[in-house]
Scaffold this active site. Structure first.
Site, mmCIF file in Angstrom:
data_model
loop_
_atom_site.group_PDB
_atom_site.id
_atom_site.type_symbol
_atom_site.label_atom_id
_atom_site.label_comp_id
_atom_site.label_asym_id
_atom_site.label_seq_id
_atom_site.Cartn_x
_atom_site.Cartn_y
_atom_site.Cartn_z
ATOM 1 N N ARG A 1 39.557 40.464 -8.957
ATOM 2 C CA ARG A 1 39.030 41.659 -9.629
ATOM 3 C C ARG A 1 39.874 42.009 -10.856
ATOM 4 O O ARG A 1 39.438 42.784 -11.708
ATOM 5 C CB ARG A 1 39.037 42.872 -8.696
ATOM 6 C CG ARG A 1 38.223 42.782 -7.406
ATOM 7 C CD ARG A 1 36.817 42.335 -7.634
ATOM 8 N NE ARG A 1 36.710 40.892 -7.448
ATOM 9 C CZ ARG A 1 35.686 40.151 -7.854
ATOM 10 N NH1 ARG A 1 34.688 40.706 -8.502
ATOM 11 N NH2 ARG A 1 35.661 38.848 -7.644
ATOM 12 N N ASP B 1 19.812 35.249 -5.828
ATOM 13 C CA ASP B 1 21.162 35.665 -6.218
ATOM 14 C C ASP B 1 22.020 35.875 -4.964
ATOM 15 O O ASP B 1 21.504 36.191 -3.890
ATOM 16 C CB ASP B 1 21.051 36.969 -7.012
ATOM 17 C CG ASP B 1 22.369 37.415 -7.613
ATOM 18 O OD1 ASP B 1 23.269 36.567 -7.799
ATOM 19 O OD2 ASP B 1 22.504 38.618 -7.906
ATOM 20 N N GLU B 2 23.329 35.736 -5.110
ATOM 21 C CA GLU B 2 24.292 35.989 -4.025
ATOM 22 C C GLU B 2 23.886 35.241 -2.755
ATOM 23 O O GLU B 2 23.881 35.794 -1.641
ATOM 24 C CB GLU B 2 24.399 37.495 -3.733
ATOM 25 C CG GLU B 2 24.814 38.349 -4.928
ATOM 26 C CD GLU B 2 26.304 38.236 -5.261
ATOM 27 O OE1 GLU B 2 26.976 37.330 -4.718
ATOM 28 O OE2 GLU B 2 26.788 39.036 -6.076
ATOM 29 N N GLN C 1 33.405 33.776 -2.089
ATOM 30 C CA GLN C 1 33.240 35.226 -2.027
ATOM 31 C C GLN C 1 32.291 35.640 -0.899
ATOM 32 O O GLN C 1 31.696 36.712 -0.948
ATOM 33 C CB GLN C 1 32.732 35.757 -3.374
ATOM 34 C CG GLN C 1 33.721 35.536 -4.515
ATOM 35 C CD GLN C 1 33.280 36.197 -5.804
ATOM 36 O OE1 GLN C 1 33.254 37.413 -5.931
ATOM 37 N NE2 GLN C 1 32.927 35.372 -6.786
ATOM 38 N N LYS D 1 27.666 34.970 -13.829
ATOM 39 C CA LYS D 1 26.566 34.648 -12.924
ATOM 40 C C LYS D 1 25.252 35.323 -13.347
ATOM 41 O O LYS D 1 24.215 34.658 -13.463
ATOM 42 C CB LYS D 1 26.956 35.074 -11.512
ATOM 43 C CG LYS D 1 25.829 35.090 -10.513
ATOM 44 C CD LYS D 1 26.317 35.517 -9.150
ATOM 45 C CE LYS D 1 26.719 36.973 -9.124
ATOM 46 N NZ LYS D 1 25.558 37.890 -9.172
ATOM 47 N N THR D 2 25.302 36.638 -13.567
ATOM 48 C CA THR D 2 24.074 37.357 -13.922
ATOM 49 C C THR D 2 23.524 36.872 -15.257
ATOM 50 O O THR D 2 22.308 36.788 -15.456
ATOM 51 C CB THR D 2 24.352 38.872 -13.976
ATOM 52 O OG1 THR D 2 24.912 39.290 -12.731
ATOM 53 C CG2 THR D 2 23.078 39.658 -14.239
#
Length: 729
Positions: free
Chosen positions: A599, A216-217, A247, A36-37
């Site tokens: 994770r 973002d997010e 998420q 994503k980043t």
């Protein structure tokens, strides 16, 4: 074929397509571990390097300073020698900059102050003082929580069971305090920014200044942040939001999943791109997590494909009880820690206790992430200080820690008077306080509070003493009386915040720890338990080398580990009992489990225990419904009816405990402490943390049986009966 521009080099086809789509509204659904980043930072570089957009014309907004700093450094690396003037900000820091520049339009003094959490709490206390409201009866943090809830997303329903008029009065006084100080709180920063952008001229100027907006997010935005984004983007603006509805786990903080689910409706003509190539986990882990979250109805949907290959099966361990579960986790941790970073994830902070004890005994270095060790937590240390004072009233450190905890009107001047008497007469703080009470040398309010505290400790000391022929009071019962007589449990219950709920769960676990100790240790004593707790709270955990991390599922979001243990997969824990009253709550718990599973890079272990101690009482449990939602062919089972292929000798601390005693209930769920039929309106019941209360009503039966109880000083609480630990008085 021409070589790709540098800003697109190294991206997979899905990432490249998402980066290159710069015009109009764009939703990028970025699955866990999908880069994503990388997409956000390459998108900024693409705009600057390939399309010639001046970097100062781009605004990127995220949630944390850490995320903003990482994004900024990555973009700078991609741009090389090119000037970097992009605003990469958190929502709040962007609003501060906007309001400083538009102070006149916003009706603000440009030198306004920003009140942090402590400042806000102080402002609430000031408002309460003006209204002559007692902090003991009306916890300031609860008022602050209600004020914030009202200001964000119109979540006024949270006030339904609270004194609406009181909240309004305190809220008005709170804002008067802020206005007098020329201050804004964090909620005001967002609300004022949205309000000033209602001025069309101001809004047009900011849209012209930042024609490219990246968020973002996005799944974590609340309704005020959503309104801010809509105003800045405008109709048909170049808005790109990146997020993952699977998420979205922060509804308790105001996050609204509908913001991302309704993006295409809110921004007509929006294009949607899915990032489904996963660089973190093996395919079996992704398939297991994907099958679980696919049960949710409120989602866009995506199918993650691993770059790594199939990998190991997900291991599921069925333990007899929480001791065996902890022993199994620590045994496996000892095997895995040399192969990379290991994380133990749990739903509630209180679950860390047995894992910590096992790791300490095996001398495996660890760190509790986002918190402190169990016996170092504030509420645990407070109650231990009460116990130390009961055992030895001359313990002046314990006295000073709890003499005004919870707040009972014993202020700094009273403490200074106690210290002065203690010095003059060579007394302990307790003896000095007793002398001041006997001599009535204090103002009436302080005198009454100190006398009540003295009587509380003396009562507890009398109850601890064993009369000839009488059975000794259990340590578990002593702690329950500490919480009841001191008002500590009731004080936390009145706060009714996420933090206070976590602290109450830690206190319930402390009650369980005392019950464990009494079961396992011959001649168990209060002094023996306090010694044990002091030794376990030592901080020399060899922090130079910490291969094992303990953290909650919420704290794990955004992180990754070579091996993950997800413990306590039981109904009432995961999903948490508080979530079982609504479909939305259950779906969020499923997303939380999904976050935990994803994770893991290569090793994922799940575990549950057939019985667990709750409020110091042994209960049978049900395995989490989430276990059955993972395809059986992806799971390797151990424990229970299955022999573990890696079964090491169980550590003595788990091996030597007595066998658990539990009586199966009709629904095979956790056994109730009191017969459900006996809990009816009008009778008195005792709760381990809230004390004695009166049953007001009951709802449902079997696993869904709930009871509403009114506790003096706490108010009415709706409890899931099978988890509440109620005893009929």
């Amino acid at each position: 074929m021409d070589e790709a521009p540098s800003s697109l080099a190294g991206l997979n086809p899905q990432q490249r397509e998402a980066v290159a789509a710069v015009a109009g509204p764009v939703l990028i659904l970025a699955g866990a571990g999908s880069g994503k980043t990388r997409v956000i930072t390459h998108r900024i570089a693409h705009l600057v390097l390939d399309l010639g957009v001046p970097s100062r014309r781009i605004l990127a907004v995220t949630f944390t300073n850490k995320a903003a700093a990482e994004m900024r450094s990555r973009v700078e690396a991609l741009l090389g020698e090119r000037p970097f003037e992009t605003w990469v900000q958190t929502f709040h820091s962007f609003c501060v900059r906007l309001l400083r520049r538009e102070a006149r339009a916003a009706g603000l003094d440009p030198g306004f102050l920003i009140y942090d959490d402590d400042d806000q709490l102080a402002a609430v206390r000031e408002a309460m003082r003006r209204l002559d409201l007692s902090e003991k009866l009306h916890p300031p943090r609860r008022f602050l929580s209600r004020i914030s809830a009202r200001k964000n997303a119109a979540r006024g329903s949270a006030d339904a069971d609270f004194e609406l008029d009181r909240v309004s009065e305190v809220m008005q006084g709170y804002h008067e305090v802020l206005r007098a100080a020329n201050a804004l709180d964090f909620d005001d920063l967002l609300l004022k920014a949205v309000a000033v952008l209602e001025n069309e001229a101001v809004c047009a100027a900011w849209r012209e200044r930042f024609p490219y907006l990246l968020v973002d997010e996005y799944q974590d935005t609340n309704r005020t942040q959503y309104q801010l984004v809509r105003r800045l983007a405008g109709p048909g603006g170049n808005l790109t939001v990146v997020g993952d509805e699977d998420q979205s786990i922060y509804s308790w903080r105001g996050a609204d999943i509908s913001n991302i689910l309704d993006f295409e409706r809110d921004f007509p003509g929006a294009r949607v791109f899915r990032l489904e190539q996963n660089y973190r986990s093996s395919q079996r882990i992704l398939d297991a997590a994907g099958a679980l979250v696919a049960r949710n109805e409120r989602r866009k949907g995506k199918t993650l494909v691993a770059v790594k290959g199939a990998g190991e099966l997900v291991r599921l361990h069925e333990a007899a009880d929480e001791f065996e579960e902890a022993a199994w986790v620590t045994e496996r941790t000892a095997v895995l820690r040399g192969k990379g970073r290991v994380a133990v994830l749990f739903r509630m902070n209180a679950q860390s206790r047995l894992i910590e004890e096992g790791l300490l005994r095996l001398r495996i270095p660890y760190m509790v992430v986002g918190g402190v060790g169990f016996y170092e937590r504030r509420e645990v240390k407070d109650v231990l200080a009460y116990l130390r004072l009961v055992l030895n009233p001359r313990d002046s450190v314990a006295f000073r820690r709890v003499v005004n905890v919870p707040a009972r009107g014993i202020g700094q001047k009273t403490l200074e008077e106690i210290d002065a008497v203690a010095r003059e007469r060579s007394l302990s703080a307790w003896e000095a306080a007793a002398a001041l009470v006997d001599e009535a040398r204090l103002p009436a309010r302080a005198l009454a509070a100190l006398r009540q505290f003295k009587e509380t400790i003396e009562t507890l000391r009398l109850e601890m003493e064993v009369a000839p022929g009488a059975a000794p009071r259990s340590l578990k019962g002593l702690v329950e009386r500490v919480l009841e007589l001191s008002g500590y449990g009731a004080s936390l219950a009145r706060e009714d915040s996420q933090e206070s709920q976590d602290r109450l769960e830690n206190l319930a676990e402390l009650i369980g720890a005392l019950a464990d100790y009494e079961q396992r240790e011959p001649g168990a004593s209060l002094s023996g338990f306090l010694d044990r707790a002091a030794l376990l709270s030592e901080t020399d955990r060899m922090k130079d080398d910490v291969p094992v991390l303990l953290l909650t599922l919420h704290a794990a979001k955004g992180l990754e580990f070579d091996a993950v243990f997800l413990v306590g997969l039981e109904e009432g824990l995961l999903p948490h009992s508080r979530s079982l009253t609504s479909a939305e709550g259950l779906e969020e718990e499923r997303r939380l489990c999904y976050v935990g599973m994803t994770r893991a890079k290569g090793v994922l272990h799940l575990s549950w225990a057939r019985s667990r101690q709750v409020f110091g009482q042994r209960r049978l449990t049900e395995k989490s419904r989430f276990i059955d939602e993972v395809p059986a062919e992806l799971i390797a089972r151990s424990g229970g009816l299955f022999q573990s292929p890696l079964r090491a000798e169980r550590p003595a601390w788990a091996r030597e405990r007595p066998a658990p005693v539990a009586t199966p209930s009709v629904d095979a769920g956790p056994a109730a402490a009191a017969d459900d039929a006996a809990i009816r309106p009008g009778i008195k019941v005792r709760h381990p943390l809230f004390g004695v209360g009166t049953v007001l009503r009951r709802e449902g039966d079997g696993a869904d049986f709930k009871v509403t109880v009114s506790f003096p000083g706490v108010g009415a609480k709706k409890l899931v009966a099978r988890y509440a630990g109620l005893e009929v008085v």
